[in-house]
Design a protein around this motif. Sequence first.
Motif, short mmCIF file in Angstrom:
data_model
loop_
_atom_site.label_atom_id
_atom_site.label_comp_id
_atom_site.label_asym_id
_atom_site.label_seq_id
_atom_site.Cartn_x
_atom_site.Cartn_y
_atom_site.Cartn_z
N MET A 394 0.79 -1.24 0.00
CA MET A 394 0.00 0.00 0.00
C MET A 394 0.82 1.29 0.00
SD MET A 394 -1.17 0.25 3.98
CE MET A 394 -1.24 2.01 3.93
N MET A 395 2.15 1.20 0.13
CA MET A 395 2.97 2.43 0.08
C MET A 395 4.26 2.09 -0.65
SD MET A 395 2.42 3.99 3.94
CE MET A 395 2.97 5.67 3.71
N PHE A 396 5.00 3.14 -1.00
CA PHE A 396 6.27 2.93 -1.69
C PHE A 396 7.43 3.33 -0.78
CE2 PHE A 396 3.38 4.15 -5.24
CZ PHE A 396 3.34 2.90 -5.84
N SER A 397 8.54 2.61 -0.90
CA SER A 397 9.73 2.98 -0.13
C SER A 397 10.13 4.41 -0.46
CB SER A 397 10.87 2.01 -0.44
OG SER A 397 11.09 1.92 -1.84
N ASP A 398 10.47 5.16 0.54
CA ASP A 398 10.99 6.54 0.41
C ASP A 398 10.00 7.55 -0.16
OD1 ASP A 398 13.38 5.59 1.43
OD2 ASP A 398 14.20 5.14 -0.56
N VAL A 399 8.74 7.18 -0.24
CA VAL A 399 7.72 8.15 -0.68
C VAL A 399 6.83 8.47 0.53
CG1 VAL A 399 5.81 8.62 -2.26
CG2 VAL A 399 7.77 7.26 -3.04
N PRO A 400 6.93 9.71 1.04
CA PRO A 400 6.21 10.03 2.28
C PRO A 400 4.72 10.24 2.07
CG PRO A 400 7.90 11.68 1.75
CD PRO A 400 7.72 10.84 0.55
N ASN A 401 3.95 9.95 3.09
CA ASN A 401 2.54 10.35 3.20
C ASN A 401 1.71 10.02 1.96
OD1 ASN A 401 3.93 11.52 5.33
ND2 ASN A 401 2.52 13.24 5.48
N LEU A 402 1.96 8.87 1.39
CA LEU A 402 1.19 8.45 0.21
C LEU A 402 0.88 6.96 0.30
CD1 LEU A 402 1.67 9.24 -3.51
CD2 LEU A 402 1.71 6.86 -2.80
N ALA A 403 -0.40 6.64 0.08
CA ALA A 403 -0.78 5.22 0.02
C ALA A 403 -1.59 4.99 -1.25
CB ALA A 403 -1.62 4.86 1.25
N PHE A 404 -1.66 3.74 -1.66
CA PHE A 404 -2.46 3.41 -2.84
C PHE A 404 -3.29 2.16 -2.55
CE2 PHE A 404 0.02 -0.26 -4.02
CZ PHE A 404 1.29 0.02 -3.52
N ALA A 405 -4.43 2.07 -3.24
CA ALA A 405 -5.32 0.92 -3.04
C ALA A 405 -5.23 0.01 -4.26
CB ALA A 405 -6.77 1.41 -2.89
N VAL A 406 -4.63 -1.14 -4.05
CA VAL A 406 -4.60 -2.17 -5.11
C VAL A 406 -5.00 -3.49 -4.47
CG1 VAL A 406 -3.10 -3.50 -6.64
CG2 VAL A 406 -2.91 -1.03 -6.61
N GLY A 407 -5.93 -4.19 -5.11
CA GLY A 407 -6.50 -5.38 -4.50
C GLY A 407 -5.70 -6.65 -4.78
#
Length: 512
Positions: A394-407
């Motif tokens: 749900m998040m990427f390494s080294d990318v702050p304050n961001l999440a994504f929804a993938v099922g």
Amino acid sequence: MCETILLTPQEGTKGTKFIYFAAVEHVDVIVVGAGLSGIGGACQLKIECPRKSFVILEGREAMGGTWDLFRYPGVRSDSDMYTLGYRFRPWRDNKAMADGPAILSYIRETAAEYGVDKTIRYNHRVRRASWSSEQARWTVEAETGPEKAVVQLTCNFLYLCTGYYDYEGGYTPEWPGVARFRGTIVHPQKWPEDLDYTGKRIVVIGSGATAVTLVPAMAARAAHVTMLQRSPTYIVSKPAEDRVANWLRRLLPDRAAYMLARWKNVLSGSFFYNLARKRPNLFKWMVARGVRKELGEKYDSKHFTPPYNPWDQRLCLVPDADLFRAMRDGRVSIATDQIETFTEDGLLLKSGERLDADVIVTATGLVLRLFSGMQLVVDGATVDLPKTLVYKGMMFSDVPNLAFAVGYTNASWTLKCDLTAEYVCRLLNHMDHHGYSFCTPRVNDPDVEEEPVIDFNSGYVLRALDSLPRQGSKPPWRLHQNYVKDLSMMRYGRVDDGTMEFKTAVEAVGRG
Ligand SMILES: Cc1cc2nc3c(=O)[nH]c(=O)nc-3n(C[C@H](O)[C@H](O)[C@H](O)COP(=O)(O)OP(=O)(O)OC[C@H]3O[C@@H](n4cnc5c(N)ncnc54)[C@H](O)[C@@H]3O)c2cc1C
């Protein structure tokens, strides 16, 4: 402080010259996408973080995403709605494998019930989001209106619920002679509303979920439908109605019945997935036996024996054996072959066989494209997704304050997206509680090795693999593709897990 900015389209993403300045809006959270996962995520924000302000930016004119876009005959889910529906809002229809319009109504009703419909900004296609550590916020640029003017908004946390494929168009291979064909060619992603195929000869190219949905649905009105597949798919029939779930609904209050049906289907889905992976030969035999039982003497193993193991690609589910019934009745046939060329009247196949057609449907798949190609920038540097690792799916390494929804790839999409939204809320509440402004997953374990993010060998996955992020060999960088494991990690596991770096604004400035 207000700083919303309207840019001209050509200057927008380059961000060189602002044409028009107006009041800027800042919200706590921006959700991108008003499909199944965006609406679900926004509802969870309302429930779990009632004091957070948020907006949903949606590129299209309507909510519903997939379930609004796809309009081909018979469009439906191939998961049961007890697991494709939201955890917090029961599915109340009798049909478990639901039709597209029923799913769209469910999404719209949920949005209205939780009041998140009013937070959607339609026709706002996000093209770029840039993070500033100095300001501890994202600046999001979205194209809007017919002139594609660019609007900026800012937020502390960005939640991407943009789905996984390109909305511009589906995948169509290049075939020789296409221009010669005198009939109509249609892609399921752009279904013409006025297409009348009554009494026509149809060829559907493809063997995936869309093809097996379209074929029996079109056969109800067409003269004949041929499903032309390069290679077979595992096809399993399931009752459209879940008798146990419907029985539970008669017996128990809505929510209790829904939860029990959901768990029943999570566990049975997981059991059959594990069986398929651990005992592929037994599973193959079971699938073949099911098809043989339905088709009787019309069974031909050539059309139902894929060259790969079950779940190397997605399995196809057909409700109440509709595909097999249409084959038994002679309204549908399957050709397992390859296209030599299109002709004036249809297709010439490599085997020399000809398929005459008035309408050819290219059910050849989607173009996988994360976040519809939007650009992510962190402190001036563009995020190169293949160089990142996915944290807890749900998040990427080294990318702050961001999440994504993938099922999930092996279970209903919403099972994972519900957990992701829940975790986003936990994260936001944890940050508020401790006064943190930053949360950034950091790969601080030298033993973590990189692996491809999806272990599917479907065409649409292989075509896009180089553009996708990677997963790690160990948790929390490893994707479980397993609801029970994810549930324990995301609902009960620690948010401050030693991998997520939290910082207050003061600490961040101090470091800089
Ligand atoms: C025909 C079909 C049938 C399916 N059936 C099933 C099933 O039975 N079970 C299952 O688990 N999965 C199924 N899937 C997968 C399905 O896509 C998901 O289940 C789910 O609907 C995805 O929801 P989503 O909200 O994450 O994405 P989407 O439905 O794709 O919605 C994304 C939304 O984000 C918007 N958006 C995208 N990019 C931007 C941007 N840059 N700016 C602004 N807005 C943006 C889009 O316009 C869209 O409205 C199916 C997919 C298809 C195509």
